[in-house]
Design a protein around this motif. Structure first.
Motif, PDB file in Angstrom:
ATOM      1  N   ILE A   1       1.248  10.526  -9.537  1.00  0.00           N
ATOM      2  CA  ILE A   1       0.347  10.746 -10.680  1.00  0.00           C
ATOM      3  C   ILE A   1      -0.553  11.960 -10.424  1.00  0.00           C
ATOM      4  O   ILE A   1      -0.727  12.813 -11.304  1.00  0.00           O
ATOM      5  CB  ILE A   1      -0.486   9.481 -10.967  1.00  0.00           C
ATOM      6  N   ALA A   2      -1.125  12.057  -9.229  1.00  0.00           N
ATOM      7  CA  ALA A   2      -2.014  13.176  -8.915  1.00  0.00           C
ATOM      8  C   ALA A   2      -1.259  14.516  -8.953  1.00  0.00           C
ATOM      9  O   ALA A   2      -1.764  15.509  -9.505  1.00  0.00           O
ATOM     10  CB  ALA A   2      -2.648  12.969  -7.545  1.00  0.00           C
TER      11      ALA A   2
ATOM     12  N   LEU B   1       0.820  -1.213   0.000  1.00  0.00           N
ATOM     13  CA  LEU B   1       0.000   0.000   0.000  1.00  0.00           C
ATOM     14  C   LEU B   1       0.850   1.257   0.000  1.00  0.00           C
ATOM     15  O   LEU B   1       0.446   2.278  -0.567  1.00  0.00           O
ATOM     16  CB  LEU B   1      -0.949   0.003   1.197  1.00  0.00           C
ATOM     17  N   ALA B   2       2.010   1.219   0.626  1.00  0.00           N
ATOM     18  CA  ALA B   2       2.908   2.378   0.588  1.00  0.00           C
ATOM     19  C   ALA B   2       3.363   2.659  -0.843  1.00  0.00           C
ATOM     20  O   ALA B   2       3.402   3.821  -1.277  1.00  0.00           O
ATOM     21  CB  ALA B   2       4.110   2.150   1.499  1.00  0.00           C
ATOM     22  N   VAL B   3       3.664   1.596  -1.587  1.00  0.00           N
ATOM     23  CA  VAL B   3       4.076   1.768  -2.988  1.00  0.00           C
ATOM     24  C   VAL B   3       2.909   2.288  -3.827  1.00  0.00           C
ATOM     25  O   VAL B   3       3.074   3.205  -4.643  1.00  0.00           O
ATOM     26  CB  VAL B   3       4.612   0.430  -3.550  1.00  0.00           C
ATOM     27  N   ILE B   4       1.726   1.731  -3.629  1.00  0.00           N
ATOM     28  CA  ILE B   4       0.546   2.193  -4.378  1.00  0.00           C
ATOM     29  C   ILE B   4       0.231   3.647  -4.055  1.00  0.00           C
ATOM     30  O   ILE B   4      -0.071   4.448  -4.951  1.00  0.00           O
ATOM     31  CB  ILE B   4      -0.662   1.276  -4.081  1.00  0.00           C
ATOM     32  N   PHE B   5       0.315   4.007  -2.774  1.00  0.00           N
ATOM     33  CA  PHE B   5       0.045   5.392  -2.371  1.00  0.00           C
ATOM     34  C   PHE B   5       1.072   6.343  -2.983  1.00  0.00           C
ATOM     35  O   PHE B   5       0.718   7.442  -3.424  1.00  0.00           O
ATOM     36  CB  PHE B   5       0.058   5.503  -0.841  1.00  0.00           C
ATOM     37  N   THR B   6       2.327   5.931  -3.030  1.00  0.00           N
ATOM     38  CA  THR B   6       3.362   6.771  -3.631  1.00  0.00           C
ATOM     39  C   THR B   6       3.088   6.974  -5.115  1.00  0.00           C
ATOM     40  O   THR B   6       3.176   8.108  -5.616  1.00  0.00           O
ATOM     41  CB  THR B   6       4.753   6.132  -3.429  1.00  0.00           C
TER      42      THR B   6
ATOM     43  N   VAL C   1      -0.536  15.454 -12.616  1.00  0.00           N
ATOM     44  CA  VAL C   1      -1.730  15.980 -13.289  1.00  0.00           C
ATOM     45  C   VAL C   1      -2.016  17.413 -12.838  1.00  0.00           C
ATOM     46  O   VAL C   1      -2.322  18.288 -13.660  1.00  0.00           O
ATOM     47  CB  VAL C   1      -2.944  15.057 -13.031  1.00  0.00           C
ATOM     48  N   LEU C   2      -1.906  17.658 -11.539  1.00  0.00           N
ATOM     49  CA  LEU C   2      -2.119  19.023 -11.038  1.00  0.00           C
ATOM     50  C   LEU C   2      -1.086  19.997 -11.604  1.00  0.00           C
ATOM     51  O   LEU C   2      -1.428  21.128 -11.962  1.00  0.00           O
ATOM     52  CB  LEU C   2      -2.078  19.043  -9.515  1.00  0.00           C
ATOM     53  N   LEU C   3       0.143  19.575 -11.704  1.00  0.00           N
ATOM     54  CA  LEU C   3       1.192  20.439 -12.248  1.00  0.00           C
ATOM     55  C   LEU C   3       0.930  20.752 -13.711  1.00  0.00           C
ATOM     56  O   LEU C   3       1.039  21.906 -14.138  1.00  0.00           O
ATOM     57  CB  LEU C   3       2.558  19.761 -12.088  1.00  0.00           C
ATOM     58  N   VAL C   4       0.534  19.746 -14.485  1.00  0.00           N
ATOM     59  CA  VAL C   4       0.236  19.966 -15.903  1.00  0.00           C
ATOM     60  C   VAL C   4      -0.965  20.900 -16.054  1.00  0.00           C
ATOM     61  O   VAL C   4      -0.958  21.811 -16.898  1.00  0.00           O
ATOM     62  CB  VAL C   4      -0.014  18.615 -16.617  1.00  0.00           C
ATOM     63  N   CYS C   5      -1.985  20.731 -15.225  1.00  0.00           N
ATOM     64  CA  CYS C   5      -3.165  21.599 -15.294  1.00  0.00           C
ATOM     65  C   CYS C   5      -2.805  23.038 -14.949  1.00  0.00           C
ATOM     66  O   CYS C   5      -3.257  23.981 -15.611  1.00  0.00           O
ATOM     67  CB  CYS C   5      -4.259  21.092 -14.362  1.00  0.00           C
TER      68      CYS C   5
END
Length: 117
Positions: free
Chosen positions: A97-98, A87-92, A101-105
């Motif tokens: 990714i989030a 779960l630590a890897v998935i959360f990272t 996406v925010l940076l690109v927006c």
């Protein structure tokens, strides 16, 4: 009494054969894990797994324990620590990714605003 075979019975009058001796001649470490796991019997790994949903940093603590082979003290901790590490890897990955996406927006919004003026 310690180190006896598991098929031996206590010979005292109070027990009258109700209890068997714990221990194994082939693997004496088996009797080492008779005690309960910490954290209400769930173990540190599964407790970190559940508490990580409230504070994800706890998953990283469990991942560190897994990498340091904390489960060698008690092998019953291994599945919970592994689940927390996954779960630590998935959360990272989800956080990266989030934030991407925010940076690109934000960059596109600034670029569009500068082009409009």
């Amino acid at each position: 009494m310690r180190g006896g075979r598991s098929d031996e019975f206590c010979r005292c009058q109070a027990c009258l054969g109700k209890y068997t001796l714990l221990g194994d001649e082939e693997n004496p470490q088996l009797s080492m894990f008779e005690r309960r796991l910490p954290c209400f019997g769930c173990g540190i790994g599964w407790s970190c797994f559940l508490l990580g949903f409230l504070c994800p940093i706890i998953w990283y603590v469990a991942a560190l324990l897994y990498c340091c082979k904390y489960y060698n003290r008690d092998p019953r901790e291994r599945p919970g620590l592994l689940a927390s590490s996954v779960l630590a890897v998935i959360f990272t990955a989800a956080t990266i990714i989030a934030l991407s996406v925010l940076l690109v927006c934000c960059v596109n919004k600034r670029f569009l605003n500068s082009c409009a003026s």
